[in-house]
Scaffold this motif. Structure first.
Motif: not given
Lengths: 276, 168
Positions: A66-68, A103-117, A248-251, A253-256
């Motif tokens: 994630k740091n990278i 014109t746009y504001s960005f707010q950082p958030a974290k994914v706490v649940n996610n499905t892809i299959y 890559d939806f399986s990974k 985590d950090q989203i805006y």
């Protein structure tokens, strides 16, 4: 078997009662707006709490990667900022300078649940109505479009993922400006389908697909993916283009969370035009 | 008169009173008197469960349809119909029920009828009003609504029974 039947016969009134009550409760939570919203909100916030707890444990294992990613994203932002500064310097004295408006504001958030299959995938994030999140806000990640907020509770929001058969976003070829529509067919979480690109358009494998900015959900030019395969059936006017998704939806985590500040103005104007 | 026909008549009369008059009475938006649970109470003692549950479901759906509250009345009335034998057992008189007894005020006496009605109404109204509010946040005000509505409905029950005795 006989015992089972006897059991049912003996307590048939209880099962009949259960049957009728289930029908009634089904009606209550599906046909009454208030009861429905309370019900789904409770489900969303319970779901969010469980996933947040679970995620707190999982988070520690991916910190290096994630740091990278964050560093890469930072770098790209720096670059963009620098470019914008150059543009401003060039156009400072002209009327075309629109970069002074936000014109746009960005707010950082974290994914706490996610499905892809599944065929209809959803994502839960850890910001909600208390943080100013509203339905119909776009969600982007470091590698591109992720989804759109559809429902909020005080501290969580439910996001319809790009990997959802009901999701559709207008897209264009970055260098050629031809416009199409990107959706997902429900099969492979790595690839989405781009439709409505006419056959005369010179599409090359590896072309970049980005958002258009026509809708109020995403800014223009947010990355969607790359052309992976193109095919056209005999007699069809359009290509079937397979797009390798950049995210890559399986990974994720950090989203805006993207808020288009001029949304109401734009929608009001477009609605006005429709009425006439 | 044939007893099935009488029950059918009662079904229609109570539905009519509830839909045409009582559904439109809305005291301060909270208190709602109801008379239709009386139908389930007045069914003969030996009614099989599938008949009382089925009638409760049908009646609830009709009232819900007219009141625009799909499922509320149905859920409350079906639960009441299910609990009916248990309530009847709790309030049964000394020596149990006799064969030709009917659960009427004129047959069972005032005490029995009032207790039985109170049990029915408290159960029914608790379910109904908690579904309506759909949260335990306003517990005390919901409780007040339940109690006041129960008293009003009980008065309606007694009035209906007295009216029948008078008219005979």
């Amino acid at each position: 078997m006989r015992n089972l039947l006897l059991f049912f016969a003996r307590f048939y009134s209880f099962f009949l009662f259960l049957f009728f009550e289930i029908i009634a409760i089904n009606f209550i939570v599906n046909k009454n707006h208030y009861q429905r919203s309370v019900f789904t909100q409770t489900l969303v916030s319970i779901n969010g709490k469980i996933s947040k707890w679970q995620n707190g444990v999982n988070q520690y294992f991916g910190l290096v990667k994630k740091n990278i990613q964050v560093a890469e994203y930072n770098a790209r932002l720096q670059e963009e900022l620098f470019n914008l500064r150059c543009v401003r310097a060039e156009t400072r004295d002209t009327i075309r300078d629109t970069t002074i408006f936000q014109t746009y504001s960005f707010q950082p958030a974290k994914v706490v649940n996610n499905t892809i299959y599944q065929k209809h995938n959803f994502i839960t994030i850890d910001k909600g109505a208390n943080q100013g999140v509203k339905p119909e806000m776009g969600i982007i990640g470091p590698q591109g479009v992720v989804g759109v907020v559809i429902q909020t509770s005080p501290n969580f929001s439910r996001v319809i993922s790009l990997l959802n058969k009901n999701f559709q976003v207008s897209a264009r070829l970055k260098t050629k400006n031809y416009i199409g529509s990107l959706s997902w067919n429900g099969n492979n979480p790595l690839y989405a389908q781009l439709s409505e690109i006419a056959r005369h358009v010179p599409v090359a494998i590896g072309d970049t697909i980005v958002t258009t900015g026509f809708s109020t959900l995403f800014p223009e030019g947010i990355m969607l993916g790359f052309v992976n395969k193109k095919e056209s059936q005999e007699g069809a006017n359009f290509y079937n283009i397979e797009v390798k998704l950049s995210t890559d939806f399986s990974k994720i985590d950090q989203i805006y969370i993207v808020d288009y500040l001029l949304k109401e103005e734009k929608q009001a104007l477009e609605k006005e035009g429709q009425d006439e | 008169m044939n007893s099935v026909l009488r029950i059918a008549m009662r079904f229609i009369i109570l539905l009519f009173i509830q839909i045409v008059i009582l559904n439109h009475i809305d005291l301060h938006g909270y208190v709602k008197p109801m008379i239709y649970p009386l139908f389930i109470l007045l069914l003969p003692f030996m009614t099989p469960a599938w008949i009382s549950l089925g009638l409760a479901f049908g009646m609830g759906m009709i009232i819900d349809g007219f009141a625009g509250t799909l499922g509320f009345h149905t859920a409350a009335l079906v639960l009441t119909a299910f609990m009916r034998p248990i309530i009847m057992m709790i309030v049964q008189p000394h020596g149990g029920y006799e064969e030709n007894m009917q659960p009427f005020l004129s047959v069972m006496g005032t005490n029995w009828f009032v207790f039985c009605s109170l049990a029915f109404l408290l159960l029914h109204h608790s379910v109904y009003f908690f579904i309506e509010v759909f949260s335990f946040d306003f517990f005390l005000s919901t409780l007040a609504t339940i109690v006041i509505s129960t008293i009003l409905s009980l008065i309606l029950f007694l009035t209906y029974q007295f009216f029948l005795i008078r008219s005979k």
